[in-house]
Structure formats: C-alpha cells, structure tokens
Design an enzyme around this catalytic site. Structure first.
Site, PDB file in Angstrom:
ATOM      1  N   ARG A 248     -12.476   0.503   2.845  1.00 60.92           N
ATOM      2  CA  ARG A 248     -13.156  -0.530   3.625  1.00 60.92           C
ATOM      3  C   ARG A 248     -13.698  -1.601   2.697  1.00 60.92           C
ATOM      4  O   ARG A 248     -13.910  -1.372   1.507  1.00 60.92           O
ATOM      5  CB  ARG A 248     -14.303   0.087   4.438  1.00 60.92           C
ATOM      6  CG  ARG A 248     -13.844   1.121   5.449  1.00 60.92           C
ATOM      7  CD  ARG A 248     -13.049   0.500   6.578  1.00 60.92           C
ATOM      8  NE  ARG A 248     -12.538   1.521   7.487  1.00 60.92           N
ATOM      9  CZ  ARG A 248     -11.343   1.471   8.023  1.00 60.92           C
ATOM     10  NH1 ARG A 248     -10.531   0.479   7.762  1.00 60.92           N
ATOM     11  NH2 ARG A 248     -10.955   2.418   8.842  1.00 60.92           N
ATOM     12  N   CYS A 249     -13.939  -2.756   3.262  1.00 62.69           N
ATOM     13  CA  CYS A 249     -14.458  -3.915   2.536  1.00 62.69           C
ATOM     14  C   CYS A 249     -15.693  -3.518   1.741  1.00 62.69           C
ATOM     15  O   CYS A 249     -16.537  -2.802   2.289  1.00 62.69           O
ATOM     16  CB  CYS A 249     -14.786  -5.021   3.526  1.00 62.69           C
ATOM     17  SG  CYS A 249     -15.361  -6.526   2.750  1.00 62.69           S
ATOM     18  N   PRO A 250     -15.797  -3.888   0.512  1.00 59.56           N
ATOM     19  CA  PRO A 250     -14.978  -4.831  -0.267  1.00 59.56           C
ATOM     20  C   PRO A 250     -13.949  -4.162  -1.174  1.00 59.56           C
ATOM     21  O   PRO A 250     -13.321  -4.830  -1.996  1.00 59.56           O
ATOM     22  CB  PRO A 250     -16.027  -5.536  -1.131  1.00 59.56           C
ATOM     23  CG  PRO A 250     -16.990  -4.445  -1.469  1.00 59.56           C
ATOM     24  CD  PRO A 250     -17.048  -3.573  -0.204  1.00 59.56           C
ATOM     25  N   LEU A 251     -13.746  -2.838  -1.038  1.00 64.28           N
ATOM     26  CA  LEU A 251     -12.872  -2.125  -1.971  1.00 64.28           C
ATOM     27  C   LEU A 251     -11.434  -2.629  -2.040  1.00 64.28           C
ATOM     28  O   LEU A 251     -10.891  -2.741  -3.143  1.00 64.28           O
ATOM     29  CB  LEU A 251     -12.915  -0.625  -1.689  1.00 64.28           C
ATOM     30  CG  LEU A 251     -14.244   0.051  -2.048  1.00 64.28           C
ATOM     31  CD1 LEU A 251     -14.221   1.517  -1.657  1.00 64.28           C
ATOM     32  CD2 LEU A 251     -14.545  -0.106  -3.518  1.00 64.28           C
TER      33      LEU A 251
ATOM     34  N   ASP B 244      -7.794  -1.582   6.712  1.00 65.73           N
ATOM     35  CA  ASP B 244      -9.013  -2.227   7.204  1.00 65.73           C
ATOM     36  C   ASP B 244      -8.641  -3.519   7.937  1.00 65.73           C
ATOM     37  O   ASP B 244      -8.074  -4.425   7.330  1.00 65.73           O
ATOM     38  CB  ASP B 244      -9.933  -2.536   6.029  1.00 65.73           C
ATOM     39  CG  ASP B 244     -11.257  -3.162   6.454  1.00 65.73           C
ATOM     40  OD1 ASP B 244     -11.470  -3.348   7.661  1.00 65.73           O
ATOM     41  OD2 ASP B 244     -12.072  -3.454   5.560  1.00 65.73           O
TER      42      ASP B 244
END
Length: 81
Positions: free
Chosen positions: A13-16, A40
């Site tokens: 999920r953000c920001p990964l 995502d």
C-alpha cells in the site's frame, strides 16, 4: 512490451510501491524500462504523479482484472541523467 527489470509491488500500500519503484529505477540505466505490477488502486494516480514530478516516462499503464486481486501494470522508462 519489452522491459529490462521487473518490480512486484503486489500487496503493498501507498507509499511503498512508489518507494520500491524509486529504488528499482536507481538500478537501471537511463532509457531502460521498469515494469511494475501493483494491486493498490491508488497506485494509478500515484505513479502518474511520480512520473510527472521526476521526469520518468510512463510508456504504458494497464489493468489485469483476471488476477485474483485486480492488478495495475506500469511500464516506466527511466529519464536520461
């Protein structure tokens, strides 16, 4: 589409996904293509903004709705140094 390196960001999920993409792009030469697969839904806008801000080129963006969880596939060309 041909690519030089692939990044599997499924399940992140953000920001990964963006952070992993940035790291992967540092490992490819200018002009080479990185294929990123993410799940995502926010990654669509995130990768568009990332490319606009960094100067990398989004060559293609596609969805794979046949996967168990919808996948978003991006082909990003690393900008020239």
């Amino acid at each position: 589409m041909e690519f030089h390196q692939e990044l599997d960001a499924r399940g992140l999920r953000c920001p990964l996904p963006i952070l992993r993409c940035k790291k992967a792009l540092s490992d490819v030469a200018a002009g080479e293509i990185l294929k990123v697969t993410a799940t995502d839904p926010g990654s669509v806008k995130d990768f568009q903004a990332f490319c606009k801000q960094t100067g990398h080129e989004m060559l293609a963006m596609a969805e794979n709705a046949d996967a168990p969880e919808k996948e978003f596939i991006f082909h990003i060309k690393k900008r020239a140094a």
